[in-house]
Design a protein around this motif. Structure first.
Motif, PDB file in Angstrom:
ATOM      1  N   ARG A 191       0.852  -1.183   0.000  1.00  0.00           N
ATOM      2  CA  ARG A 191       0.000   0.000   0.000  1.00  0.00           C
ATOM      3  C   ARG A 191       0.891   1.236   0.000  1.00  0.00           C
ATOM      4  NH1 ARG A 191      -4.250  -1.739   4.797  1.00  0.00           N
ATOM      5  NH2 ARG A 191      -5.126  -3.585   3.767  1.00  0.00           N
ATOM      6  N   ILE A 192       1.279   1.635  -1.180  1.00  0.00           N
ATOM      7  CA  ILE A 192       2.156   2.804  -1.329  1.00  0.00           C
ATOM      8  C   ILE A 192       1.367   3.902  -2.027  1.00  0.00           C
ATOM      9  CG2 ILE A 192       4.239   3.694  -2.438  1.00  0.00           C
ATOM     10  CD1 ILE A 192       5.506   0.974  -2.042  1.00  0.00           C
ATOM     11  N   LYS A 193       1.308   5.049  -1.409  1.00  0.00           N
ATOM     12  CA  LYS A 193       0.489   6.158  -1.906  1.00  0.00           C
ATOM     13  C   LYS A 193       1.342   7.072  -2.778  1.00  0.00           C
ATOM     14  CE  LYS A 193      -3.365   8.689   0.056  1.00  0.00           C
ATOM     15  NZ  LYS A 193      -3.984   9.138   1.320  1.00  0.00           N
ATOM     16  N   TYR A 233       5.731  11.009   8.001  1.00  0.00           N
ATOM     17  CA  TYR A 233       4.701   9.989   7.806  1.00  0.00           C
ATOM     18  C   TYR A 233       4.315   9.886   6.330  1.00  0.00           C
ATOM     19  CZ  TYR A 233      -0.112   8.409   7.304  1.00  0.00           C
ATOM     20  OH  TYR A 233      -1.258   7.805   6.854  1.00  0.00           O
ATOM     21  N   SER A 234       4.029  11.031   5.703  1.00  0.00           N
ATOM     22  CA  SER A 234       3.647  11.034   4.291  1.00  0.00           C
ATOM     23  C   SER A 234       4.796  10.590   3.403  1.00  0.00           C
ATOM     24  CB  SER A 234       3.167  12.432   3.882  1.00  0.00           C
ATOM     25  OG  SER A 234       1.981  12.782   4.569  1.00  0.00           O
ATOM     26  N   TYR A 243       4.908   6.913   3.531  1.00  0.00           N
ATOM     27  CA  TYR A 243       3.756   6.331   2.834  1.00  0.00           C
ATOM     28  C   TYR A 243       3.994   6.306   1.325  1.00  0.00           C
ATOM     29  CZ  TYR A 243      -1.196   4.928   3.298  1.00  0.00           C
ATOM     30  OH  TYR A 243      -2.383   4.223   3.354  1.00  0.00           O
ATOM     31  N   GLU A 261       2.504   1.349   3.783  1.00  0.00           N
ATOM     32  CA  GLU A 261       1.616   1.808   4.849  1.00  0.00           C
ATOM     33  C   GLU A 261       2.060   1.375   6.240  1.00  0.00           C
ATOM     34  OE1 GLU A 261      -2.879   1.994   4.360  1.00  0.00           O
ATOM     35  OE2 GLU A 261      -2.640   0.251   5.710  1.00  0.00           O
ATOM     36  N   ALA A 316       4.847   3.498   7.299  1.00  0.00           N
ATOM     37  CA  ALA A 316       4.330   4.858   7.497  1.00  0.00           C
ATOM     38  C   ALA A 316       3.609   4.981   8.831  1.00  0.00           C
ATOM     39  CB  ALA A 316       3.391   5.235   6.355  1.00  0.00           C
ATOM     40  N   MET A 370      -2.794  11.279   9.069  1.00  0.00           N
ATOM     41  CA  MET A 370      -3.082   9.876   9.350  1.00  0.00           C
ATOM     42  C   MET A 370      -4.594   9.622   9.374  1.00  0.00           C
ATOM     43  SD  MET A 370      -0.176   9.036  12.251  1.00  0.00           S
ATOM     44  CE  MET A 370      -0.426   7.250  12.177  1.00  0.00           C
ATOM     45  N   ASP A 403      -6.124   9.208   6.014  1.00  0.00           N
ATOM     46  CA  ASP A 403      -5.845   7.885   5.445  1.00  0.00           C
ATOM     47  C   ASP A 403      -6.589   6.773   6.170  1.00  0.00           C
ATOM     48  OD1 ASP A 403      -4.090   8.942   3.541  1.00  0.00           O
ATOM     49  OD2 ASP A 403      -2.416   8.919   4.962  1.00  0.00           O
ATOM     50  N   SER A 452      -7.868   1.358   6.899  1.00  0.00           N
ATOM     51  CA  SER A 452      -7.114   2.080   5.876  1.00  0.00           C
ATOM     52  C   SER A 452      -7.978   2.370   4.653  1.00  0.00           C
ATOM     53  CB  SER A 452      -5.892   1.250   5.454  1.00  0.00           C
ATOM     54  OG  SER A 452      -5.345   1.749   4.249  1.00  0.00           O
TER      55      SER A 452
END
Length: 479
Positions: free
Chosen positions: A6-8, A95-96, A99, A104, A107, A335, A338, A461
């Motif tokens: 889960r990579i944003k 954190y971002s 991510y 995730e 993160a 957070m 998300d 999530s």
């Protein structure tokens, strides 16, 4: 989808932060000068006004080397923060960045560690406020608050009432609006820099070179331990990146502000350390938490000068509480967007454009340890949590270069990848200096964080739910 998958994408992070959806948008009101003042406001506080004595106790006169060593660690990581902050100008900071590069689960643990850097450091900074408040009251009216109600536990205190008061005042200002908070931080930053320069000017008049000998009486082990403690004095510079959604022209201003802050603060700390030890022996400085005020009183043979230093410390520590609480609320907001923490943290007041409920929850939670936890315990945990986050940031900048080589960057880390790798190694070196007891405490903290993620974050999530609904749409950006 696995939490590690889960990579944003950076584009999605920026798009979400810029959209004023469901009343969650923030306003861009901070310019470069305000951002630099915000950074200085987040850094200069308890670490130099109160924590200097702890660093000197470990390193002796070589504490200057400790400050430089801690600064080098920050500088390496500052380059990485500058690149990431310019490329992904959102309020989630580390954190971002994690991510967008490491997935995730990592993160969430970074966000969990940021509770130590931002949240717990609020408690640590607030703990020292009462000591200088008493110095100020004594110089003004000849009266002090009882030690039981103004000192940290372990130092004659039972409940630290001033620590709770300064957190409440900072929360009150934060919920009024970022424009008001930024102005207050700018004024306080100018005041405390002026007070520290005044301290140096006074202390250098009583400088004795004999006080610097023996220079490194505790050897390299003392310098390392002193650097681990001195590092606490630099915590907060990365809070600049938490203002990514409220800064004008963030891709340009965030990297510049980070570099200016680190340079100014490092020079200031080294001057203060040399001036303090030159005017009063290292042993005396090590035994006095409010050493700066006492030195000025001793040199000027009056309480007026010490009162001015105490006033500067009261302002400085209050501004750190304000800036760091700001950073913590913006991390929790990211957070919450998300789905990894409850939605109450992302709600923004349409009247003030601030996360009101978020701010008061943070204030309430961290006022408790500020009131009843000894300062040294809080400082050590804050330091190791921050160093772990910084190590991840250095890894993240390498990962983002590989994953998104064409992403627009207003700043690039020089001598890549040597400096990010060096940043990781320096962070690990200072983590080693915190001692095995702190390692165990931090390990338990991480295990608890992993458990919270498994039981709540992973299930709620939004990225995970979106992938379940449309599994053919990947969260990974194109390499």
């Amino acid at each position: 989808m696995s939490p590690l998958q889960r990579i944003k994408s950076p584009d999605l992070l920026v798009a979400e932060s810029g959209a004023d959806l469901e009343g969650h948008g923030l306003k861009r009101t901070m310019g470069l000068f305000q951002l630099v003042c915000f950074g200085v406001g987040a850094i200069v506080g308890t670490g130099i006004f109160v924590g200097l004595s702890d660093s000197v106790a470990e390193a002796g006169p070589a504490v200057v080397i400790s400050f430089v060593l801690a600064a080098i660690t920050c500088i390496f990581t500052a380059f990485s923060f500058a690149e990431l902050g310019g490329a992904i100008p959102v309020s989630g900071s580390s954190y971002s960045f994690a991510y967008a590069t490491l997935g995730e689960r990592v993160a969430f643990l970074v966000g969990w560690c940021l509770l130590l850097e931002y949240g717990v450091s609020v408690s640590a900074v607030a703990v020292g406020w009462g000591q200088y408040l008493n110095e100020l009251l004594h110089s003004l009216v000849g009266w002090q608050l009882p030690a039981a109600l103004s000192n940290p536990p372990g130092d004659g205190g039972v409940v630290n009432i001033p620590a709770v008061v300064v957190i409440a005042l900072a929360a009150l200002l934060l919920v009024r609006g970022i424009r008001e908070s930024a102005r207050a931080t700018a004024v306080m930053a100018v005041i405390k820099i002026g007070v520290l320069l005044l301290f140096c000017a006074i202390a250098f008049t009583a400088f004795r070179s004999d006080n610097l000998s023996p220079f490194a009486e505790h050897g390299m082990a003392g310098v390392t331990a002193g650097a681990s403690l001195a590092f606490f004095s630099y915590i907060g510079f990365d809070a600049i990146t938490t203002a990514g959604e409220e800064v004008k022209n963030p891709r340009k201003n965030i990297p510049i502000a980070i570099m200016i802050c680190i340079g100014v603060v490092t020079l200031l700390y080294c001057l203060v350390a040399v001036a303090a030890i030159g005017a009063m022996s290292a042993d005396d400085v090590a035994s006095k938490p409010a050493a700066l005020s006492l030195i000025v009183n001793q040199v000027t043979d009056s309480t007026l000068g010490g009162g001015i230093i105490a006033f500067g410390a009261v302002v400085a520590i209050a501004s750190v509480v304000l800036a760091v609480m700001y950073g913590q609320t913006r991390i929790l907001m990211s957070m919450s967007r998300d789905g990894l923490v409850p939605r109450v943290f992302e709600r923004v007041s349409p009247k003030t454009s601030t996360p009101v409920a978020n701010t008061w929850i943070v204030a309430g939670v961290f006022a408790v340890p500020a009131a009843v936890v000894p300062l040294d315990v809080v400082m050590n945990l804050t330091t190791i949590g921050t160093l772990a986050v910084m190590a991840v940031v250095n890894i993240a900048v390498i990962a983002l270069r590989r994953r998104n080589p064409d992403l627009p960057r207003s700043f690039r880390v020089p001598f890549f990848p040597v400096l990010p790798v060096a940043g990781v190694l320096f962070c690990l070196y200072l983590i080693y200096g915190t001692g095995w007891l702190t390692w165990l405490q931090f390990g338990a903290f991480l295990i608890l964080g992993a458990l919270v993620y498994t039981l709540y974050g992973r299930r709620n999530s939004r990225l995970g739910k979106a992938a379940d609904i449309a599994p053919e749409v990947t969260a990974r950006p194109e390499a």
